[in-house]
Design an enzyme around this catalytic site. Structure first.
Site, PDB file in Angstrom:
ATOM      1  N   CYS A  18       0.832  -1.199   0.000  1.00 18.10           N
ATOM      2  CA  CYS A  18       0.000   0.000   0.000  1.00 18.10           C
ATOM      3  C   CYS A  18       0.874   1.259   0.000  1.00 18.10           C
ATOM      4  CB  CYS A  18      -0.926  -0.002   1.214  1.00 18.10           C
ATOM      5  SG  CYS A  18      -2.032   1.427   1.293  1.00 18.10           S
ATOM      6  N   CYS A  30      -6.115  -2.834   7.292  1.00 13.80           N
ATOM      7  CA  CYS A  30      -7.334  -2.022   7.220  1.00 13.80           C
ATOM      8  C   CYS A  30      -8.520  -2.758   6.605  1.00 13.80           C
ATOM      9  CB  CYS A  30      -7.066  -0.712   6.484  1.00 13.80           C
ATOM     10  SG  CYS A  30      -6.693  -0.870   4.720  1.00 13.80           S
TER      11      CYS A  30
END
Length: 380
Positions: free
Chosen positions: A120, A217
């Site tokens: 990410c 997440c």
């Protein structure tokens, strides 16, 4: 503006007033990035806050502890309102799925143990978001990561955070020199997380006591297997649990439920010796187990190398220290470049539980400097 010995730099390293320095702050809605934005705004910088919506907003609203859930977007916006700077929410859902989530699922199916937070940073935050910051004419982009950027004789260097307990260097090893020149990490010098929360309280931020997110997440409950089954229906194909000597010890409900080095939850009790997962045979849907000594690894093959050292990478071997897991301290090693652009890392003391899909991060021996790293791509 040319620099000379009398030119005074602001706290972000630019030879101009803070009010003339635009900085984009990547805001997750948590206390760390909120403090970065508030502190820079209080210092008079031209702050622009940006929050990324990385996955389904509607589904996120009901999940606690996820870094970009609906509540977190609201928290980031509230900090911007309180401190008086603009804030934008960018929809990166498709980018995030293609660049991070799909590879996460496929890696698990291939028997690897991926680290999506690194991907990410590498493929979304420090690539697409960084380009957005440049499009906004920002002089730099700041994040709430606990890592330090220091100026060395050859330019910007990446260093571990002052607080070993919060250091995030393992997750930022793939930061390139070009990205490092543009990025800033204002929290890296703090001695503890309590210092960060004290700053949040100083600025009256509502997130001052907000708990840290503990999970990936898009997997806020830590149940990786259920996420993979949702993304790849049929992924949890049952198979055999086999001892390294060939004995079939039991059955499992899918290779995706296991990782290298795992001991608990194998479902093969009643044996005289403690057994660990030593290999995942995805082609035959087998989980291979064996004694602890089979986990010891001395030579680690790595690829997709990111090198931040001053010396030419190909002029190795290099005597360095490495981390093969985020929770372990750096250990002495020899880094040997290979003609194909990859490398072999020889651990001077064998490590247990080295798994394909994990990162191998390089450090300069005896200092806090991060020299880059690579991805572990097969068992040694």
């Amino acid at each position: 503006m040319p620099l000379d010995s009398t030119t005074k730099l602001n706290s972000l390293g630019f030879a101009k007033a803070p009010s003339e320095t635009r900085v984009v702050v990547a805001m997750s809605g948590g206390v760390d990035s909120s403090v970065v934005a508030a502190e820079l705004a209080a210092q008079g910088y031209d702050v622009v806050g940006v929050t990324l919506q990385l996955y389904d907003h509607g589904a996120a609203l009901a999940k606690k502890g996820a870094c970009c859930a609906g509540r977190d977007i609201h928290d980031a916006r509230r900090v911007a309102d309180e401190m008086g700077f603009p804030h934008y929410v960018l929809d990166y859902e498709n980018t995030f799925r293609e660049a991070v989530i799909d590879e996460f699922a496929d890696s698990y199916l291939g028997g690897a143990t991926p680290v999506p937070c690194i991907r990410c940073n590498e493929r979304v935050k420090f690539r697409d978001l960084l380009e957005t910051a440049k499009d906004l004419d920002a002089d730099c982009m700041a994040t709430g990561h606990y890592i330090q950027r220091k100026m060395g004789p050859n330019g910007a260097e990446l260093h571990c955070a002052a607080d070993d307990a919060r250091d995030q260097s393992y997750f930022l090893f793939s930061t390139t020199q070009e990205q490092l020149d543009y990025l800033r990490f204002p929290l890296g010098h703090l001695q503890s997380k309590s210092d960060t929360r004290a700053l949040a309280a100083k600025y009256g931020l509502g997130v001052a006591d907000k708990p840290d997110s503990q999970d990936i997440c898009f997997v806020p409950d830590g149940d990786y297997a259920s996420v993979i089954e949702k993304l790849r229906p049929g992924a949890a194909e049952p198979g055999e649990i086999v001892h390294a000597d060939g004995r079939v010890l039991g059955t499992h409900k899918g290779v995706i439920h296991y990782t290298i080095g795992q001991r608990r939850g194998l479902g093969i009790g009643g044996l005289d010796e403690p057994l660990y997962v030593v290999k995942l045979d995805t082609e035959n849907c087998r989980v291979i187990v064996g004694p602890k000594e089979m986990l010891a690894t001395r030579v680690v093959p790595v690829r997709e190398i990111n090198w931040l050292g001053d010396a030419d990478f190909h002029d190795g071997p290099h005597e360095i220290s490495v981390k093969v897991r985020s929770t372990r301290p750096p250990r002495p090693a020899i880094l040997r470049p290979l003609p194909d652009g990859g490398a072999e890392v020889e651990l001077l003391t064998p490590e247990e539980g080295v798994s394909p899909g994990q990162a191998c991060v390089f450090y300069e021996t005896g200092t806090t400097r991060v020299l880059g790293g690579g991805w572990i791509w097969r068992g040694a």
